[in-house]
Enzyme design. Structure first.
Site, PDB file in Angstrom:
ATOM      1  N   MET A  11      46.987 -20.863  -3.075  1.00  0.00           N
ATOM      2  CA  MET A  11      47.744 -20.312  -4.206  1.00  0.00           C
ATOM      3  C   MET A  11      48.053 -18.840  -3.938  1.00  0.00           C
ATOM      4  O   MET A  11      48.157 -18.031  -4.853  1.00  0.00           O
ATOM      5  CB  MET A  11      46.965 -20.486  -5.510  1.00  0.00           C
ATOM      6  CG  MET A  11      46.770 -21.967  -5.856  1.00  0.00           C
ATOM      7  SD  MET A  11      46.514 -22.305  -7.592  1.00  0.00           S
ATOM      8  CE  MET A  11      44.986 -21.455  -7.890  1.00  0.00           C
ATOM      9  N   GLY A  12      48.206 -18.487  -2.668  1.00  0.00           N
ATOM     10  CA  GLY A  12      48.554 -17.115  -2.313  1.00  0.00           C
ATOM     11  C   GLY A  12      47.403 -16.153  -2.568  1.00  0.00           C
ATOM     12  O   GLY A  12      46.245 -16.569  -2.641  1.00  0.00           O
TER      13      GLY A  12
ATOM     14  N   ARG B 185      40.057 -14.299  -6.721  1.00  0.00           N
ATOM     15  CA  ARG B 185      39.653 -13.698  -7.994  1.00  0.00           C
ATOM     16  C   ARG B 185      38.810 -12.432  -7.796  1.00  0.00           C
ATOM     17  O   ARG B 185      38.682 -11.637  -8.719  1.00  0.00           O
ATOM     18  CB  ARG B 185      38.886 -14.699  -8.859  1.00  0.00           C
ATOM     19  CG  ARG B 185      39.781 -15.782  -9.435  1.00  0.00           C
ATOM     20  CD  ARG B 185      39.039 -16.654 -10.435  1.00  0.00           C
ATOM     21  NE  ARG B 185      39.955 -17.521 -11.159  1.00  0.00           N
ATOM     22  CZ  ARG B 185      40.353 -18.713 -10.732  1.00  0.00           C
ATOM     23  NH1 ARG B 185      39.920 -19.168  -9.580  1.00  0.00           N
ATOM     24  NH2 ARG B 185      41.197 -19.435 -11.449  1.00  0.00           N
TER      25      ARG B 185
ATOM     26  N   LYS C 103      34.265 -23.670  -0.502  1.00  0.00           N
ATOM     27  CA  LYS C 103      33.859 -22.912  -1.692  1.00  0.00           C
ATOM     28  C   LYS C 103      34.173 -23.735  -2.953  1.00  0.00           C
ATOM     29  O   LYS C 103      33.372 -23.787  -3.872  1.00  0.00           O
ATOM     30  CB  LYS C 103      34.567 -21.558  -1.764  1.00  0.00           C
ATOM     31  CG  LYS C 103      34.030 -20.744  -2.945  1.00  0.00           C
ATOM     32  CD  LYS C 103      34.532 -19.335  -2.942  1.00  0.00           C
ATOM     33  CE  LYS C 103      35.943 -19.233  -3.408  1.00  0.00           C
ATOM     34  NZ  LYS C 103      36.133 -19.561  -4.845  1.00  0.00           N
ATOM     35  N   ASP C 104      35.349 -24.371  -2.945  1.00  0.00           N
ATOM     36  CA  ASP C 104      35.698 -25.248  -4.065  1.00  0.00           C
ATOM     37  C   ASP C 104      35.164 -26.639  -3.735  1.00  0.00           C
ATOM     38  O   ASP C 104      35.920 -27.552  -3.394  1.00  0.00           O
ATOM     39  CB  ASP C 104      37.213 -25.262  -4.256  1.00  0.00           C
ATOM     40  CG  ASP C 104      37.723 -23.898  -4.667  1.00  0.00           C
ATOM     41  OD1 ASP C 104      37.449 -23.478  -5.797  1.00  0.00           O
ATOM     42  OD2 ASP C 104      38.373 -23.239  -3.840  1.00  0.00           O
TER      43      ASP C 104
ATOM     44  N   LEU D 252      46.231 -14.101  -0.476  1.00  0.00           N
ATOM     45  CA  LEU D 252      45.442 -14.556   0.671  1.00  0.00           C
ATOM     46  C   LEU D 252      44.425 -13.522   1.123  1.00  0.00           C
ATOM     47  O   LEU D 252      44.672 -12.328   1.074  1.00  0.00           O
ATOM     48  CB  LEU D 252      46.391 -14.893   1.824  1.00  0.00           C
ATOM     49  CG  LEU D 252      47.441 -15.955   1.494  1.00  0.00           C
ATOM     50  CD1 LEU D 252      48.387 -16.143   2.674  1.00  0.00           C
ATOM     51  CD2 LEU D 252      46.807 -17.281   1.110  1.00  0.00           C
ATOM     52  N   HIS D 253      43.263 -14.033   1.552  1.00  0.00           N
ATOM     53  CA  HIS D 253      42.213 -13.165   2.071  1.00  0.00           C
ATOM     54  C   HIS D 253      41.696 -13.769   3.380  1.00  0.00           C
ATOM     55  O   HIS D 253      42.225 -14.788   3.851  1.00  0.00           O
ATOM     56  CB  HIS D 253      41.096 -13.013   1.035  1.00  0.00           C
ATOM     57  CG  HIS D 253      40.612 -14.314   0.471  1.00  0.00           C
ATOM     58  ND1 HIS D 253      39.977 -15.257   1.240  1.00  0.00           N
ATOM     59  CD2 HIS D 253      40.713 -14.858  -0.774  1.00  0.00           C
ATOM     60  CE1 HIS D 253      39.674 -16.305   0.493  1.00  0.00           C
ATOM     61  NE2 HIS D 253      40.118 -16.096  -0.738  1.00  0.00           N
TER      62      HIS D 253
ATOM     63  N   GLY E 100      39.208 -15.518   4.058  1.00  0.00           N
ATOM     64  CA  GLY E 100      38.792 -16.923   3.976  1.00  0.00           C
ATOM     65  C   GLY E 100      39.979 -17.833   4.260  1.00  0.00           C
ATOM     66  O   GLY E 100      39.903 -18.753   5.082  1.00  0.00           O
ATOM     67  N   HIS E 101      41.122 -17.547   3.607  1.00  0.00           N
ATOM     68  CA  HIS E 101      42.328 -18.333   3.887  1.00  0.00           C
ATOM     69  C   HIS E 101      42.724 -18.184   5.357  1.00  0.00           C
ATOM     70  O   HIS E 101      43.106 -19.148   6.009  1.00  0.00           O
ATOM     71  CB  HIS E 101      43.512 -17.838   3.036  1.00  0.00           C
ATOM     72  CG  HIS E 101      43.343 -18.019   1.568  1.00  0.00           C
ATOM     73  ND1 HIS E 101      43.232 -16.961   0.701  1.00  0.00           N
ATOM     74  CD2 HIS E 101      43.296 -19.131   0.804  1.00  0.00           C
ATOM     75  CE1 HIS E 101      43.118 -17.407  -0.527  1.00  0.00           C
ATOM     76  NE2 HIS E 101      43.145 -18.725  -0.502  1.00  0.00           N
TER      77      HIS E 101
HETATM   78  O1  PAF Z   1      42.143 -24.218  -3.858  1.00  0.00           O
HETATM   79  C1  PAF Z   1      43.265 -23.833  -4.231  1.00  0.00           C
HETATM   80  O2  PAF Z   1      43.697 -22.719  -3.960  1.00  0.00           O
HETATM   81  C2  PAF Z   1      44.119 -24.759  -5.069  1.00  0.00           C
HETATM   82  O3  PAF Z   1      43.356 -25.480  -5.965  1.00  0.00           O
HETATM   83  C3  PAF Z   1      45.028 -25.683  -4.231  1.00  0.00           C
HETATM   84  C4  PAF Z   1      44.211 -26.667  -3.406  1.00  0.00           C
HETATM   85  C5  PAF Z   1      45.904 -24.856  -3.320  1.00  0.00           C
HETATM   86  C6  PAF Z   1      45.928 -26.499  -5.157  1.00  0.00           C
HETATM   87  O4  PAF Z   1      46.763 -25.680  -5.920  1.00  0.00           O
END
Ligand code: PAF
Length: 284
Positions: free
Chosen positions: A30-31, A195, A152-153, A33-34, A36-37
């Site tokens: 979801m942009g 966040r 993490k999620d 970006l850090h 981790g991404h």
């Molecule tokens: O983990 C996220 O950033 C979001 O839940 C995802 C998987 C990109 C879906 O919008």
């Protein structure tokens, strides 16, 4: 790197890759970006011929309008980072491009086999319906060979495995492989999250205690029961002014049902650090 904002253009780029028999990696984000991404993206760039990264802030997975409004957005920095990492396509559509007005207004129907009844699913009704809605749409559009998600999620990752491997939608995804990527932590242990950008300096210093307590709990697990460790983690974090545990649950890593032993168990925590809701988890 090319930035794509329409589904039509995305479909045509994907079609070219498929005709050239190129493997496709997708990193849904979801942009904001850090690092981790960046670790997920670098892995995709290494393992696939072509990498697509989506940066769509998906409105249907926010059950709280204020959280959606305050979600950090930084499209230029995102594009710069992705280009530097060697990404081929960044997909950044507007909400109206992704959804019809009807889809925006109704909850996406999906059988989670109970995986949405606990933790994040319980606290954020409809959240995972929106996640499955957007992720399944991205899979349908990009037809990736591999898709990368962070641990993490943890509950989200479990639900995506269910969707691709066991749900009624599974036949639509071909041989798609879901790649689980370890939590990326700062040098102080804090799990990286978009966040975190909303934390003040003092809040950030406080937030470091979340992972510290989780790591300490691995030692507690040697001499205590699951219930006792849940209580110890909750009490220790709550004893720090400015932190408030919403839940800490030790669950089976596959079924997400309450664990009775530490075998295949993961402890998932949600903590309010001031106004910011943070999540983290630890495997035992
Ligand atoms: O983990 C996220 O950033 C979001 O839940 C995802 C998987 C990109 C879906 O919008």
């Amino acid at each position: 790197m090319q930035i794509i904002s329409s589904k039509q253009e995305l479909l045509s780029k994907v079609e070219v890759c498929k005709q050239q028999h190129q493997s496709i990696g997708l990193v849904p984000t979801m942009g904001a970006l850090h690092e981790g991404h960046a670790s997920l993206v670098s892995r995709s760039v290494k393992e696939n011929d072509v990498t697509f990264v989506s940066t769509f802030v998906n409105p249907t997975q926010f059950n709280n309008k204020e959280d959606l409004a305050k979600y950090p957005r930084n499209p230029q920095a995102d594009a710069d980072l992705l280009a530097a990492l060697g990404v081929d396509y960044m997909f950044a559509p507007a909400p109206e491009e992704m959804y019809s007005a009807d889809e925006m207004a109704t909850t996406f129907d999906f059988d989670f086999a109970g995986l949405d009844q606990v933790m994040e699913g319980k606290m954020r009704p409809g959240h995972f319906n929106g996640v499955v809605q957007v992720v399944s749409r991205l899979f349908y559009l990009v037809r990736p060979d591999r898709a990368y998600f962070g641990e993490k999620d943890f509950q989200q990752l479990c639900i995506i495995h269910h969707m691709v491997e066991r749900s009624s939608l599974k036949d639509t995804f071909g041989n798609l492989q879901i790649i689980d990527c370890p939590i990326f932590r700062g040098a102080d242990g804090l799990a990286l999250s978009s966040r975190n950008a909303r934390l003040s300096e003092e809040e950030r210093d406080l937030a470091v205690n979340i992972s510290r307590v989780l790591f300490m709990s691995r030692a507690w697990a040697k001499a205590h029961t699951v219930k006792e460790v849940e209580q110890l983690v909750t009490d220790t974090i709550n004893s720090l002014p400015g932190l408030e545990v919403e839940y800490y649950q030790i669950v089976d890593a596959t079924t997400l049902q309450p664990a009775t032993t530490f075998a295949n168990a993961v402890g998932c925590v949600t903590v309010y650090c001031g106004p910011v809701r943070l999540i983290d988890n630890i495997k035992y």
